[in-house]
Design an enzyme around this catalytic site. Sequence first.
Site, PDB file in Angstrom:
ATOM      1  N   PHE A 176     -24.372  19.218   8.337  1.00  8.60           N
ATOM      2  CA  PHE A 176     -23.139  19.650   7.668  1.00  8.60           C
ATOM      3  C   PHE A 176     -22.847  21.107   8.035  1.00  8.60           C
ATOM      4  O   PHE A 176     -23.526  22.018   7.587  1.00  8.60           O
ATOM      5  CB  PHE A 176     -23.327  19.500   6.156  1.00  8.60           C
ATOM      6  CG  PHE A 176     -22.064  19.653   5.377  1.00  8.60           C
ATOM      7  CD1 PHE A 176     -21.149  18.620   5.290  1.00  8.60           C
ATOM      8  CD2 PHE A 176     -21.769  20.842   4.733  1.00  8.60           C
ATOM      9  CE1 PHE A 176     -19.971  18.756   4.563  1.00  8.60           C
ATOM     10  CE2 PHE A 176     -20.597  20.992   4.006  1.00  8.60           C
ATOM     11  CZ  PHE A 176     -19.697  19.941   3.925  1.00  8.60           C
ATOM     12  N   HIS A 220      -5.039  21.803  -2.892  1.00  6.16           N
ATOM     13  CA  HIS A 220      -6.036  20.837  -3.371  1.00  6.16           C
ATOM     14  C   HIS A 220      -7.384  21.059  -2.665  1.00  6.16           C
ATOM     15  O   HIS A 220      -8.080  20.129  -2.268  1.00  6.16           O
ATOM     16  CB  HIS A 220      -5.578  19.390  -3.126  1.00  6.16           C
ATOM     17  CG  HIS A 220      -4.162  19.153  -3.477  1.00  6.16           C
ATOM     18  ND1 HIS A 220      -3.650  19.361  -4.754  1.00  6.16           N
ATOM     19  CD2 HIS A 220      -3.109  18.755  -2.723  1.00  6.16           C
ATOM     20  CE1 HIS A 220      -2.365  19.069  -4.758  1.00  6.16           C
ATOM     21  NE2 HIS A 220      -2.007  18.717  -3.549  1.00  6.16           N
ATOM     22  N   THR A 242      -5.518  26.305   1.591  1.00  4.26           N
ATOM     23  CA  THR A 242      -5.610  24.866   1.434  1.00  4.26           C
ATOM     24  C   THR A 242      -5.210  24.409   0.036  1.00  4.26           C
ATOM     25  O   THR A 242      -5.884  24.743  -0.937  1.00  4.26           O
ATOM     26  CB  THR A 242      -7.054  24.399   1.748  1.00  4.26           C
ATOM     27  OG1 THR A 242      -7.487  25.072   2.915  1.00  4.26           O
ATOM     28  CG2 THR A 242      -7.133  22.909   1.948  1.00  4.26           C
ATOM     29  N   ALA A 259     -10.402  19.526   9.026  1.00  8.66           N
ATOM     30  CA  ALA A 259     -11.623  19.100   8.342  1.00  8.66           C
ATOM     31  C   ALA A 259     -11.476  17.689   7.768  1.00  8.66           C
ATOM     32  O   ALA A 259     -12.428  16.922   7.732  1.00  8.66           O
ATOM     33  CB  ALA A 259     -11.936  20.085   7.225  1.00  8.66           C
ATOM     34  N   ARG A 261     -19.689  34.197   8.664  1.00  9.61           N
ATOM     35  CA  ARG A 261     -20.617  33.060   8.739  1.00  9.61           C
ATOM     36  C   ARG A 261     -20.553  32.354  10.094  1.00  9.61           C
ATOM     37  O   ARG A 261     -21.256  31.371  10.317  1.00  9.61           O
ATOM     38  CB  ARG A 261     -20.311  32.052   7.632  1.00  9.61           C
ATOM     39  CG  ARG A 261     -20.596  32.649   6.280  1.00  9.61           C
ATOM     40  CD  ARG A 261     -20.329  31.663   5.192  1.00  9.61           C
ATOM     41  NE  ARG A 261     -20.200  32.372   3.934  1.00  9.61           N
ATOM     42  CZ  ARG A 261     -19.762  31.835   2.814  1.00  9.61           C
ATOM     43  NH1 ARG A 261     -19.400  30.583   2.808  1.00  9.61           N
ATOM     44  NH2 ARG A 261     -19.678  32.527   1.723  1.00  9.61           N
ATOM     45  N   GLU A 268     -10.254  15.108   8.954  1.00  9.34           N
ATOM     46  CA  GLU A 268     -10.519  14.038   9.925  1.00  9.34           C
ATOM     47  C   GLU A 268     -11.989  13.989  10.376  1.00  9.34           C
ATOM     48  O   GLU A 268     -12.390  13.068  11.095  1.00  9.34           O
ATOM     49  CB  GLU A 268      -9.643  14.221  11.175  1.00  9.34           C
ATOM     50  CG  GLU A 268      -8.199  13.814  10.994  1.00  9.34           C
ATOM     51  CD  GLU A 268      -7.375  14.791  10.162  1.00  9.34           C
ATOM     52  OE1 GLU A 268      -7.710  15.991  10.153  1.00  9.34           O
ATOM     53  OE2 GLU A 268      -6.407  14.351   9.492  1.00  9.34           O
TER      54      GLU A 268
HETATM   55  C1  DLZ Z   1      -3.563  20.892   5.949  1.00 10.06           C
HETATM   56  C2  DLZ Z   1      -4.785  21.717   6.022  1.00 10.06           C
HETATM   57  C3  DLZ Z   1      -4.903  22.862   5.239  1.00 10.06           C
HETATM   58  C4  DLZ Z   1      -3.835  23.287   4.309  1.00 10.06           C
HETATM   59  N1  DLZ Z   1      -5.996  23.635   5.326  1.00 10.06           N
HETATM   60  C5  DLZ Z   1      -7.002  23.293   6.179  1.00 10.06           C
HETATM   61  C6  DLZ Z   1      -8.153  24.102   6.257  1.00 10.06           C
HETATM   62  O1  DLZ Z   1      -8.341  25.140   5.631  1.00 10.06           O
HETATM   63  N2  DLZ Z   1      -9.126  23.681   7.118  1.00 10.06           N
HETATM   64  C7  DLZ Z   1      -9.037  22.545   7.861  1.00 10.06           C
HETATM   65  O2  DLZ Z   1      -9.956  22.214   8.631  1.00 10.06           O
HETATM   66  N3  DLZ Z   1      -7.916  21.783   7.792  1.00 10.06           N
HETATM   67  C8  DLZ Z   1      -6.899  22.137   6.975  1.00 10.06           C
HETATM   68  N4  DLZ Z   1      -5.784  21.361   6.903  1.00 10.06           N
HETATM   69  C9  DLZ Z   1      -5.643  20.217   7.817  1.00 10.06           C
HETATM   70  C10 DLZ Z   1      -6.262  18.926   7.272  1.00 10.06           C
HETATM   71  O3  DLZ Z   1      -7.666  18.983   7.323  1.00 10.06           O
HETATM   72  C11 DLZ Z   1      -5.771  17.708   8.081  1.00 10.06           C
HETATM   73  O4  DLZ Z   1      -6.098  17.893   9.430  1.00 10.06           O
HETATM   74  C12 DLZ Z   1      -4.286  17.473   7.958  1.00 10.06           C
HETATM   75  O5  DLZ Z   1      -3.917  17.383   6.630  1.00 10.06           O
HETATM   76  C13 DLZ Z   1      -3.865  16.192   8.698  1.00 10.06           C
HETATM   77  O6  DLZ Z   1      -4.456  15.064   8.119  1.00 10.06           O
END
Ligand code: DLZ
Length: 292
Positions: free
Chosen positions: A248, A223, A221, A191, A262, A193
């Site tokens: 979105f 933070h 996740t 997400a 969802r 990116e």
């Molecule tokens: C690292 C990370 C984590 C912990 N959780 C998610 C998530 O729940 N959903 C998601 O789309 N991406 C997660 N990522 C990955 C980050 O969005 C990102 O791709 C990495 O930190 C690399 O920059």
Amino acid sequence: MIKGITAVAAVASGEAFERLGSLFRALGFESGKGWEDNGGKGSAFLAPVGNLELVTGRAPAVPALLVEVTQLDAVYDAVRAWMLSTEGGAFRTEEIVVRLTAVAATHWNSRLFTVELAPGLKLGFWESENALHGKPIAVEGDLSAAGKRFAIVVARWNAVITDRLLQGSLDALHRSGAKAEDIEIVRVPGAWEIPSAARMLAETKRVHAVITLGVLLRGETAHYEAIYNEVARGIGQSAQETGVPHAFGVLTCETLEQALDRAGLKAGNKGFEAAIAAIEMASIQDKIGQVR
Ligand code: DLZ
């Protein structure tokens, strides 16, 4: 469920048919789908609001064909100018005096004028004194994706969910008339990116709207709030700064089960909904552009 009203007006001659069509086009009516066969032809004209009025007791004092407008005096001037033009029949001033009545007050709190374009072909234009009469006119997007190009940015993280969101978006786009070659799919790691990829695509100006799809799971996740806020802010900023609508479709859920619900299981498919929003916004952008 009632969707609209079509009042069919038979016009006596081909010449009168063309003349009336020319006036309606000159006044800015939206054209609908016409038809033609061996027996005759029809032209459709669309207005934001339609009424079918049934009358009994006394003969109506107004022509059967009535157009409700805003700014009646400006419409009067436009009709008069059209009558003087060659498309309108190049009426002489003396003829216009007879065929085009002055704007006058009615006993139903409105003002009205009528115009006789040909013998037996009379129509009236009216404006209510109550500015809020009828449904307020609003610009609304159509749900047609035909002829439009879309980009979908989809995160690979939680792919079991995001793949379903992607299928939902594609379903909505195809069912609304988008062609496969007009849909670009860009996969990003997660997400985080999504905003930068969405922005790259929007800046190319080769798409009418961008659909963003991802899933952030609170439990997984670190933070979570900070990441979610940045993703949402980045997508919004890309939309505002590039002028390209962004839908979105980034889910924020407590659990995987909630996310699955969802993504098509129990609570609709947010990918489908995001694509519909993108289609509507692409259309609104067209329409607002036309108004300007
Ligand atoms: C690292 C990370 C984590 C912990 N959780 C998610 C998530 O729940 N959903 C998601 O789309 N991406 C997660 N990522 C990955 C980050 O969005 C990102 O791709 C990495 O930190 C690399 O920059």
